[in-house]
Design a protein around this motif. Sequence first.
Motif, short mmCIF file in Angstrom:
data_model
loop_
_atom_site.label_atom_id
_atom_site.label_comp_id
_atom_site.label_asym_id
_atom_site.label_seq_id
_atom_site.Cartn_x
_atom_site.Cartn_y
_atom_site.Cartn_z
N PRO A 1 0.80 -1.23 0.00
CA PRO A 1 0.00 0.00 0.00
C PRO A 1 0.83 1.28 0.00
O PRO A 1 0.38 2.31 -0.50
N ALA A 2 2.06 1.24 0.51
CA ALA A 2 2.90 2.44 0.55
C ALA A 2 3.77 2.59 -0.70
O ALA A 2 4.63 3.47 -0.75
N ALA A 3 3.53 1.75 -1.71
CA ALA A 3 4.34 1.82 -2.94
C ALA A 3 4.24 3.21 -3.55
O ALA A 3 3.17 3.76 -3.70
N ARG A 4 5.40 3.76 -3.91
CA ARG A 4 5.45 5.10 -4.50
C ARG A 4 5.71 5.06 -6.00
O ARG A 4 5.60 6.08 -6.66
N ARG A 5 6.08 3.87 -6.49
CA ARG A 5 6.39 3.74 -7.91
C ARG A 5 5.71 2.50 -8.47
O ARG A 5 5.46 1.54 -7.75
N CYS A 6 5.46 2.53 -9.78
CA CYS A 6 4.95 1.34 -10.46
C CYS A 6 6.06 0.29 -10.48
O CYS A 6 7.21 0.59 -10.17
N PHE A 7 5.71 -0.91 -10.87
CA PHE A 7 6.67 -2.00 -10.88
C PHE A 7 7.91 -1.66 -11.71
O PHE A 7 9.03 -1.85 -11.26
N HIS A 8 7.70 -1.15 -12.91
CA HIS A 8 8.84 -0.88 -13.81
C HIS A 8 9.74 0.23 -13.28
O HIS A 8 10.97 0.11 -13.34
N CYS A 9 9.17 1.30 -12.75
CA CYS A 9 9.99 2.39 -12.21
C CYS A 9 10.73 1.94 -10.95
O CYS A 9 11.88 2.31 -10.74
N GLN A 10 10.08 1.13 -10.11
CA GLN A 10 10.74 0.62 -8.91
C GLN A 10 11.89 -0.29 -9.29
O GLN A 10 12.97 -0.22 -8.70
N GLU A 11 11.66 -1.14 -10.27
CA GLU A 11 12.72 -2.05 -10.73
C GLU A 11 13.92 -1.25 -11.24
O GLU A 11 15.07 -1.57 -10.94
N ALA A 12 13.66 -0.19 -12.01
CA ALA A 12 14.74 0.65 -12.54
C ALA A 12 15.48 1.35 -11.41
O ALA A 12 16.71 1.45 -11.42
N ALA A 13 14.76 1.85 -10.41
CA ALA A 13 15.38 2.54 -9.28
C ALA A 13 16.27 1.58 -8.49
O ALA A 13 17.38 1.94 -8.08
N GLU A 14 15.80 0.36 -8.27
CA GLU A 14 16.59 -0.63 -7.55
C GLU A 14 17.83 -1.02 -8.35
O GLU A 14 18.89 -1.22 -7.77
N ARG A 15 17.70 -1.12 -9.66
CA ARG A 15 18.85 -1.45 -10.51
C ARG A 15 19.91 -0.35 -10.41
O ARG A 15 21.09 -0.64 -10.27
N ARG A 16 19.47 0.92 -10.47
CA ARG A 16 20.43 2.02 -10.34
C ARG A 16 21.11 1.99 -8.98
O ARG A 16 22.32 2.21 -8.87
N LEU A 17 20.37 1.72 -7.92
CA LEU A 17 20.93 1.67 -6.58
C LEU A 17 21.94 0.53 -6.46
O LEU A 17 23.01 0.71 -5.89
N ARG A 18 21.61 -0.62 -7.02
CA ARG A 18 22.54 -1.76 -6.97
C ARG A 18 23.84 -1.42 -7.67
O ARG A 18 24.92 -1.80 -7.22
N LEU A 19 23.77 -0.71 -8.78
CA LEU A 19 24.97 -0.34 -9.51
C LEU A 19 25.85 0.61 -8.69
O LEU A 19 27.06 0.54 -8.74
N ARG A 20 25.21 1.50 -7.93
CA ARG A 20 25.97 2.44 -7.09
C ARG A 20 26.58 1.75 -5.88
O ARG A 20 27.64 2.16 -5.40
N VAL A 21 25.93 0.71 -5.36
CA VAL A 21 26.42 0.01 -4.15
C VAL A 21 27.69 -0.76 -4.47
O VAL A 21 28.55 -0.90 -3.64
N ARG A 22 27.81 -1.24 -5.69
CA ARG A 22 28.99 -2.03 -6.08
C ARG A 22 30.16 -1.18 -6.07
O ARG A 22 31.03 -0.81 -5.82
#
Length: 76
Positions: free
Chosen positions: A55-76
Amino acid sequence: MADDADLAQRHEEFRRELGLRAARAGVCELATPSAFGLCEGCGDPIEAERREALPAARRCFHCQEAAERRLRLRVR
């Protein structure tokens, strides 16, 4: 190649970072577009199944997936 311990640590750091970002963004604010079921990334409606599951989702599935991918790339 990363072993299981390294992967677990990266996963935990990723989840912690997401939590911090959510807290900074004020997930509980009612004036956000997501309060109206709209994605903060693209402005499209958040999928009903996603809103039901998160219920607290702020992004659609595709935008959330893209945001998590960008974050994973920065964590490496």
